[in-house]
Design a protein around this motif. Structure first.
Motif, PDB file in Angstrom:
ATOM      1  N   VAL A 293       0.853  -1.186   0.009  1.00 15.50           N
ATOM      2  CA  VAL A 293       0.055  -0.014   0.100  1.00 15.50           C
ATOM      3  C   VAL A 293       0.903   1.069   0.258  1.00 15.50           C
ATOM      4  O   VAL A 293       0.747   2.190  -0.784  1.00 15.50           O
ATOM      5  CB  VAL A 293      -0.881  -0.106   1.209  1.00 15.50           C
ATOM      6  CG1 VAL A 293      -1.684   1.443   1.326  1.00 15.50           C
ATOM      7  CG2 VAL A 293      -1.901  -1.346   1.258  1.00 15.50           C
ATOM      8  N   THR A 294       1.897   1.199   0.766  1.00  9.05           N
ATOM      9  CA  THR A 294       2.615   2.186   0.908  1.00  9.05           C
ATOM     10  C   THR A 294       3.263   2.499  -0.531  1.00  9.05           C
ATOM     11  O   THR A 294       3.702   3.616  -0.941  1.00  9.05           O
ATOM     12  CB  THR A 294       4.137   2.162   1.622  1.00  9.05           C
ATOM     13  OG1 THR A 294       3.419   1.863   3.173  1.00  9.05           O
ATOM     14  CG2 THR A 294       4.963   3.213   1.997  1.00  9.05           C
TER      15      THR A 294
ATOM     16  N   ILE B 143       1.147   4.348  -2.828  1.00 12.20           N
ATOM     17  CA  ILE B 143       1.190   5.854  -2.744  1.00 12.20           C
ATOM     18  C   ILE B 143       2.335   6.627  -3.146  1.00 12.20           C
ATOM     19  O   ILE B 143       2.124   7.649  -3.742  1.00 12.20           O
ATOM     20  CB  ILE B 143       0.952   5.892  -0.881  1.00 12.20           C
ATOM     21  CG1 ILE B 143      -0.568   5.421  -0.453  1.00 12.20           C
ATOM     22  CG2 ILE B 143       1.079   7.334  -0.753  1.00 12.20           C
ATOM     23  CD1 ILE B 143      -0.600   5.374   0.984  1.00 12.20           C
TER      24      ILE B 143
ATOM     25  N   GLY C  27       2.109   6.630  -6.870  1.00 11.57           N
ATOM     26  CA  GLY C  27       1.105   7.602  -7.121  1.00 11.57           C
ATOM     27  C   GLY C  27       1.562   9.120  -7.066  1.00 11.57           C
ATOM     28  O   GLY C  27       1.368   9.937  -7.989  1.00 11.57           O
ATOM     29  N   ASP C  28       2.213   9.518  -6.117  1.00 13.97           N
ATOM     30  CA  ASP C  28       2.926  10.725  -5.743  1.00 13.97           C
ATOM     31  C   ASP C  28       3.834  10.995  -6.726  1.00 13.97           C
ATOM     32  O   ASP C  28       3.951  12.186  -7.336  1.00 13.97           O
ATOM     33  CB  ASP C  28       3.279  10.798  -4.510  1.00 13.97           C
ATOM     34  CG  ASP C  28       4.031  12.125  -4.208  1.00 13.97           C
ATOM     35  OD1 ASP C  28       3.247  13.343  -4.138  1.00 13.97           O
ATOM     36  OD2 ASP C  28       5.233  12.294  -4.160  1.00 13.97           O
TER      37      ASP C  28
END
Length: 261
Positions: A122-123, A126, A129-130
């Motif tokens: 999950v990290t 993220i 995505g950034d």
């Protein structure tokens, strides 16, 4: 269907066990996040002194690291066999495993599950995505399926290498292990392969193919066309190395003679 049923039964028991000690579960989540943060900070520190690393920008490096975390998290959740030699060979627990009518590798994998490691995935999403937003990357509808294919391929690469290393224990029950060293080597797969010399590039591509866990599949999404052929080799390399690992495991089981007295 039998193996699917066994898998979910193991998972149910695992969740019951973990939820009894919620504080420990929280600490494990926190420690994983701290470990990932330290690696991310390292990349930021490096690019605090330069704008490019052999043609790769900071955000591209961060994207690669984010992608790397996804197959690494899947591997950590389902193939956590770093202590196989100590637990199953030296302590003799392999004898218990072999008395059950389920493939021994399947049992070992289920017994060593650490589903909390999936938080790292999950990290990674993220972080990806950034970085994607900063790089203004454009994705197509089929990229989601390619991402899943590449992530599973990277997981199988990791699993193949480390299961193969675990099989050494069937021929040698020495307490020393090369697992920690190999974990350190695997970290090289999270950085662009062309920053290394030719020998290291060859090793990380064809012998210990950790480059297929991070940089090669990431290159596709980053539009690095010179690496596309390697990116699409990721699932193939994963299947090949995983099949080799299963063959070595089955051969090792036949050689295994028990813990003795």
């Amino acid at each position: 269907m039998f193996y699917v049923s066994v898998f979910f039964q193991y998972m149910a028991q695992y969740m019951k066990t973990k939820l009894q000690y919620r504080a420990d579960l929280f600490v494990e989540f926190l420690s994983d996040l701290m470990f990932q943060s330290v690696n991310l900070i390292f990349i930021l520190v490096v690019f605090g002194h330069t704008t490019l690393l052999h043609g790769w920008t900071r955000d591209e490096m961060i994207f690669i690291y984010g992608f790397f975390l996804v197959p690494f998290a899947l591997f950590g959740a389902f193939f956590n066999i770093w202590d196989f030699n100590e637990r199953y060979i030296v302590r003799g627990e392999m004898d218990r495993v072999l008395t059950r009518p389920v493939h021994s590798l399947f049992q070992v994998i289920l017994e060593r599950m650490e589903l909390e490691s999936l938080v790292g995935g999950v990290t990674g999403l993220i972080i990806m995505g950034d970085a994607s937003a900063r790089l203004h990357l454009e994705f197509h509808w089929y990229d989601f399926f390619l991402f899943l294919l590449f992530a599973l391929g990277g997981m199988l690469v990791y699993a193949g290498v480390f299961i193969s290393l675990a099989t050494i224990s069937f021929w040698s029950d020495a307490r020393s292990s090369i697992m920690p060293m190999m974990y350190n080597i695997s970290n090289y797969g999270r950085y662009p392969i062309d920053i290394y010399n030719r020998v290291i590039r060859y090793i990380l591509t064809w012998i210990l193919p950790f480059a297929f866990v991070g940089v090669y599949p990431s290159a596709y999404f980053l539009g690095k066309k010179e690496w596309y052929s390697y990116a699409f080799l990721t699932p193939i390399m994963g299947v090949i190395f995983f099949m080799i690992a299963i063959m070595l495991w089955n051969k090792g089981i036949k050689h295994y003679r028990g813990a003795g007295n």
